[in-house]
Design a protein around this motif. Structure first.
Motif, PDB file in Angstrom:
ATOM      1  N   GLU A   1       0.899  -1.148   0.000  1.00 65.92           N
ATOM      2  CA  GLU A   1       0.000   0.000   0.000  1.00 65.92           C
ATOM      3  C   GLU A   1       0.940   1.199   0.000  1.00 65.92           C
ATOM      4  N   PHE A   2       0.974   1.927  -1.109  1.00 63.41           N
ATOM      5  CA  PHE A   2       1.945   3.011  -1.252  1.00 63.41           C
ATOM      6  C   PHE A   2       1.419   4.058  -2.236  1.00 63.41           C
ATOM      7  N   ASN A   3       2.081   5.203  -2.214  1.00 64.76           N
ATOM      8  CA  ASN A   3       1.756   6.265  -3.155  1.00 64.76           C
ATOM      9  C   ASN A   3       2.656   6.113  -4.381  1.00 64.76           C
TER      10      ASN A   3
ATOM     11  N   ILE B   1       3.311  -3.261   3.945  1.00 68.88           N
ATOM     12  CA  ILE B   1       3.962  -4.320   3.165  1.00 68.88           C
ATOM     13  C   ILE B   1       3.275  -5.644   3.453  1.00 68.88           C
ATOM     14  N   GLY B   2       2.977  -6.382   2.399  1.00 70.97           N
ATOM     15  CA  GLY B   2       2.403  -7.712   2.554  1.00 70.97           C
ATOM     16  C   GLY B   2       3.122  -8.709   1.661  1.00 70.97           C
TER      17      GLY B   2
ATOM     18  N   CYS C   1       2.930  -5.882   7.678  1.00 67.22           N
ATOM     19  CA  CYS C   1       3.270  -4.775   8.579  1.00 67.22           C
ATOM     20  C   CYS C   1       3.015  -3.418   7.944  1.00 67.22           C
ATOM     21  N   ARG C   2       2.848  -2.431   8.807  1.00 69.06           N
ATOM     22  CA  ARG C   2       2.907  -1.038   8.394  1.00 69.06           C
ATOM     23  C   ARG C   2       4.338  -0.565   8.582  1.00 69.06           C
TER      24      ARG C   2
ATOM     25  N   THR D   1      -4.746   2.291   5.892  1.00 70.39           N
ATOM     26  CA  THR D   1      -3.883   1.248   6.465  1.00 70.39           C
ATOM     27  C   THR D   1      -3.959   1.216   7.989  1.00 70.39           C
ATOM     28  N   MET D   2      -4.274   2.339   8.615  1.00 72.31           N
ATOM     29  CA  MET D   2      -4.384   2.362  10.068  1.00 72.31           C
ATOM     30  C   MET D   2      -5.552   1.510  10.561  1.00 72.31           C
ATOM     31  N   ARG D   3      -6.492   1.216   9.682  1.00 75.65           N
ATOM     32  CA  ARG D   3      -7.637   0.376  10.071  1.00 75.65           C
ATOM     33  C   ARG D   3      -7.307  -1.110  10.006  1.00 75.65           C
TER      34      ARG D   3
END
Length: 231
Positions: A24-26, A35-36, A48-49, A79-81
């Motif tokens: 999950e990135f810009n 990162i998964g 992880c975040r 991602t915080m969720r």
């Protein structure tokens, strides 16, 4: 890459030689939020975040456009969720984890995109924080959507249009809405697992119908709760 995937599943090759990766990135700033990864059997190996150093964070965010600042905020809130198994990790901790798992410059990475941007962005973040020679160059990245799209173009729908290539949509269409992972997209570890399952489907469909195992798709369509019970 597909031969390597099958060799690992057959127990003939070490599992560290191939990994499914999603971030999950810009895409504009290459800032990595989450990162998964999972292995060639669909088991999550990293979830992880990210935790940036202050100086690296400043270098990434200074001078960014209003649009990119807004995009960063949206991704951060999303991602915080997520309940990541590995919580937040620094670049050093991520690098150490990957080395412990046997990831090397020879490891192949499979991503859903049509480009190698996921591997490039992750490697860029690690190197920006002093972690070099952890990940291979982009020649070791296989964007599996490129292969799957060939099948999609060859199999148009009833109205003549090809099926969409978006991971969340295609996964639900093929694996069903009751699959354990359906409706959970945009969590990097989940997306990595979804890419793994669709790769499994692609490889079976590459066989002649007579060579496909009986009930193979039903076997892959895990009902809700099945993955958690296995773990």
């Amino acid at each position: 890459m597909f031969d390597l995937f099958l060799s690992i599943q057959a127990g003939k090759t070490d599992e560290s030689e191939l990994s499914f990766l999603d971030l999950e990135f810009n895409p504009s700033t290459k800032r990595v939020f989450e990162i998964g990864m999972c292995d060639a059997k669909g088991n999550i190996t990293l979830d992880c975040r990210t935790r940036y150093r202050p100086e690296t964070y400043a270098a990434n965010t200074t001078g960014r456009s209003v649009a990119n600042a807004h995009m960063d905020l949206l991704i951060h809130r999303s991602t915080m969720r997520h309940c990541c198994k590995d919580a937040r990790m620094s670049a050093r901790h991520v690098a150490d984890r990957l080395r412990e798992q046997g990831v090397s410059l020879k490891t192949w990475f499979v991503t859903w995109h049509t480009s190698t941007i996921d591997l490039s962005a992750l490697r860029g973040w690690l190197e920006s924080e002093g972690e070099f020679d952890v990940l291979p160059d982009n020649s070791k990245c296989s964007p599996v959507l490129t292969h799957i799209r060939r099948n999609l173009r060859a199999a148009p729908g009833d109205d003549g249009r090809t099926l969409p290539g978006a991971l969340a949509i295609l996964f639900s269409l093929i694996m069903g809405s009751q699959h354990e992972l359906a409706g959970k997209s945009h969590h990097a570890a989940v997306d990595a697992q979804q890419a793994y399952y669709l790769t499994e489907v692609y490889l079976v469909q590459c066989r002649r119908p007579a060579d496909r195992p009986e009930g193979w798709l039903k076997h892959l369509q895990k009902p809700r709760g099945s993955l958690s019970r296995q773990q």
